[in-house]
Every structure is written in structure tokens, then in C-alpha cells.
Design an enzyme around this catalytic site. Structure first.
Site, PDB file in Angstrom:
ATOM      1  N   CYS A 113      68.407  56.033  51.908  1.00 48.27           N
ATOM      2  CA  CYS A 113      69.478  55.161  51.423  1.00 48.27           C
ATOM      3  C   CYS A 113      70.440  54.735  52.530  1.00 48.27           C
ATOM      4  O   CYS A 113      71.102  53.708  52.413  1.00 48.27           O
ATOM      5  CB  CYS A 113      70.239  55.838  50.294  1.00 48.27           C
ATOM      6  SG  CYS A 113      69.203  56.287  48.883  1.00 48.27           S
ATOM      7  N   HIS A 249      76.855  51.948  49.157  1.00 53.42           N
ATOM      8  CA  HIS A 249      75.538  52.224  48.610  1.00 53.42           C
ATOM      9  C   HIS A 249      75.669  52.367  47.102  1.00 53.42           C
ATOM     10  O   HIS A 249      76.538  53.086  46.604  1.00 53.42           O
ATOM     11  CB  HIS A 249      74.979  53.509  49.234  1.00 53.42           C
ATOM     12  CG  HIS A 249      73.731  53.997  48.573  1.00 53.42           C
ATOM     13  ND1 HIS A 249      72.661  53.176  48.323  1.00 53.42           N
ATOM     14  CD2 HIS A 249      73.391  55.230  48.098  1.00 53.42           C
ATOM     15  CE1 HIS A 249      71.706  53.881  47.733  1.00 53.42           C
ATOM     16  NE2 HIS A 249      72.130  55.115  47.576  1.00 53.42           N
ATOM     17  N   ASN A 279      69.858  51.999  41.797  1.00 61.60           N
ATOM     18  CA  ASN A 279      69.839  52.442  43.193  1.00 61.60           C
ATOM     19  C   ASN A 279      68.591  51.891  43.866  1.00 61.60           C
ATOM     20  O   ASN A 279      67.474  52.302  43.553  1.00 61.60           O
ATOM     21  CB  ASN A 279      69.846  53.974  43.233  1.00 61.60           C
ATOM     22  CG  ASN A 279      69.894  54.529  44.643  1.00 61.60           C
ATOM     23  OD1 ASN A 279      69.678  53.821  45.619  1.00 61.60           O
ATOM     24  ND2 ASN A 279      70.164  55.829  44.756  1.00 61.60           N
TER      25      ASN A 279
END
Length: 322
Positions: A113, A249, A279
Site C-alpha cells: 500500500c 491511503h 482499499n
């Protein structure tokens, strides 16, 4: 001095959009359960013919058009992904071929990520040497293909997509002018078992599935992200009051809220897309950035902080004058 300036942004999403209600037809979950714990309402899932490279190439075409350049003007491609098309060659080289670029430096970065932040720092360093002039920096993922769809604690959290920026080396005499002002990266491999994929070429010979201990990840994320944003602002000689926008994020709405409160950012300064995209790992920051650029929130001259944390653990932040 040479500074890396964002001159264009772009993004791409798979055609299929999946709601929480649709997931609840095959997984023991509900829209209420997912929204309460994560803030997620929709995610996009890659279908046949949609891969990390095809999504990345689509995002790049949009970023190139926004920058007003051509693919042949690009001499560096850095692609962040945890879901490459193949073990090798690098997915960046497939994107290069799709864009019709005959020759340029092209490689992948793997930091899950946080990958896009890692890719930004790598590309920034290479551009400031003067060896390269213009880079495509990409975050692209098809996380749906490494999910355990019988694990409701992880399957509901992730989606697929891609985001890209054109980063150009420009001369600047203004210390606070446009471009990347500061970056800060971290990693701590002691936490591997909290967020990982249980496979790989040299261990199981399989791709594996994502595994996560969500409570522990949440705790580390809030602390680490608040700290690294503070560090990057200090390097740039700025404070939270100077920031126009935070592009985080997009892992979990509760993480976004807790991190913003810890640093004193007003909620209206935080770009949130987790509700519609879930996500998307390395793609989430450039995807959210492009959304905010396209809808007119982020404008030239704005001070923007990008941040992310992912498996490894890895985490990082960048301060950018857009």
C-alpha cells in the site's frame, strides 16, 4: 535547482462496480456491518481481460493527456504494485509496450500500500540527477485476485484500480515553489505476520492469499501515519496549518479520521474515496489524487500531503506543491 513537478494525473477503474449488498449475497456480511467498520460502500473488481497492466496503461494515457505531452516524451516508468501480471518481467515494461514507448527505463516497486510513495521518492531522486526528464509514476493493483473470498474480514476491504502521475524535472529557484518538497519513508519487517500473502515463488510456488490481523494493523497505522506526515512536513519546514489537502491511503474511514484528528487536520481537508473504491493498495493514493484534481478541489499552487502504510510494514509521506 531541479525539482520534480506533477504535471498530470490520471486513473482507471474496472468496469464492474460491486456494492456491499451484492457481496452480502455470497459472503456472511451486510452493508451495515461493512459501512460501520470501514466506511466502504462500493469497490471495483477486475473482469476478464482487465489486469494490473491494462489498468495502469489506461491511467497513464489519462495522465499523459492531462500533462499535454506524448508517450514518447517519457523516459522513466516506475510502477508500484503487489499484484504484477507475471512474476517477471516487470509489469512496468508491459505498460511501456502498451503505450508504444520504444525505449525507456521501466521497473516495478514492491511496497504494497505504500508502494506509490516509494515509487514517487525513487522517481524524484532519479529526475533530480538530471539523467531523466519525465517520468510516469504509477500505482496499480488487482487485489481481488489474491483475496480469500470466504474470509469476510478481508474480502470486503479491497478493490482494484490504477492511478498515475506525470512527474517532470523542472528548474526552480523558489524553495517553496511547485514540485516535491519533501519525502520520508520507513519499513519495519518485524510485523510481517500482521499483513501478508501466504504464498510466493520461493516458498510455496503459489500466488497465495492475503491474510491480515486488522486490529493490530489499525493501531500501527494511526501512530505511524501521523508520525511520518509530521516528519515530512518538518523536513519541508512547514506545519499542518500550511496544508491545503491531505491525500491519504484509502484503507479504512476510521483510520483516516483518527489520523486527521491526531495531527489536527480539519476533516474537510482530507480527500476520501474509500467509500467508492475500497482499499486499492498502491493505487489508492494516486486514484484519490486524480479524483480531487478532476473535481477541482486540488489546484495548482495547493500544498498537498500524500501518505500511506502497508504490509511489511512500510509507510511514508510526501509533501508536494501541486
Amino acid at each position: 535547482m531541479l525539482r520534480s513537478v506533477i504535471t498530470g494525473t490520471g486513473s482507471a477503474l474496472p468496469a464492474r462496480r460491486v456494492s456491499n449488498e451484492e457481496l452480502a449475497q455470497t459472503i456472511d456480511t451486510s452493508d451495515e456491518w461493512i459501512v460501520e467498520r470501514t466506511g466502504i460502500r462500493f469497490r471495483h473488481i477486475a473482469g476478464p481481460g482487465e489486469t494490473t497492466s491494462t489498468l495502469a496503461a489506461e491511467a497513464c494515457r489519462a495522465a499523459i493527456a492531462a500533462a499535454g505531452v506524448t508517450a514518447q516524451d517519457v523516459d522513466l516508468i516506475v510502477l508500484a504494485t503487489a499484484t504484477p501480471d507475471q512474476t517477471f518481467p516487470a509489469t512496468a515494461t508491459k505498460v511501456q509496450a502498451m503505450l508504444g514507448i520504444d525505449d525507456c527505463v521501466a521497473f516495478d516497486v514492491a511496497a504494497v500500500c505504500s508502494g506509490f510513495l516509494y515509487a514517487v521518492q525513487v522517481a524524484d531522486a532519479m529526475l533530480r540527477t538530471g539523467v531523466h526528464r519525465r517520468a510516469l509514476v504509477i500505482g496499480a493493483e488487482t487485489f481481488s485476485r489474491i483475496l480469500d473470498w470466504e474470509d469476510r474480514t478481508t474480502a470486503v476491504l479491497f478493490g482494484d484500480g490504477a492511478g498515475a502521475i506525470v512527474l517532470e524535472a523542472q528548474e526552480s529557484e523558489d524553495a517553496g515553489g511547485r514540485g516535491i518538497l519533501a519525502t520520508r519513508l520507513h519499513a519495519d519487517g518485524r510485523h510481517n505476520e500482521l499483513l501478508y500473502v501466504d504464498g510466493g515463488p520461493s516458498t510455496t510456488g503459489t500466488v497465495g492469499k492475503l491474510r491480515m490481523k486488522g486490529r493490530e494493523v489499525f493501531r500501527h497505522a494511526v501512530v505511524n501515519l501521523a508520525a511520518v506526515m509530521g516528519e515530512s512536513l518538518a523536513i519541508a519546514g512547514l506545519t499542518a496549518e500550511d496544508v491545503d489537502w491531505v491525500v491519504p491511503h484509502q484503507a479504512n474511514a476510521r483510520i483516516l479520521d483518527a489520523t486527521a484528528r491526531k495531527l489536527g487536520f480539519a476533516p474537510e481537508k482530507v480527500v476520501v474515496t474509500v467509500d467508492r473504491h475500497a482499499n486499492t493498495s498502491a493505487a489508492s493514493v494516486p486514484l484519490a489524487l486524480d479524483v480531487a484534481v478532476q473535481d477541482g478541489r486540488i489546484r495548482q499552487g495547493d500544498l498537498v500531503v500524500l501518505e500511506a502504510m502497508g504490509g511489511g510494514f512500510t509507510w511514508g509521506a510526501a509533501v508536494v506543491r501541486f
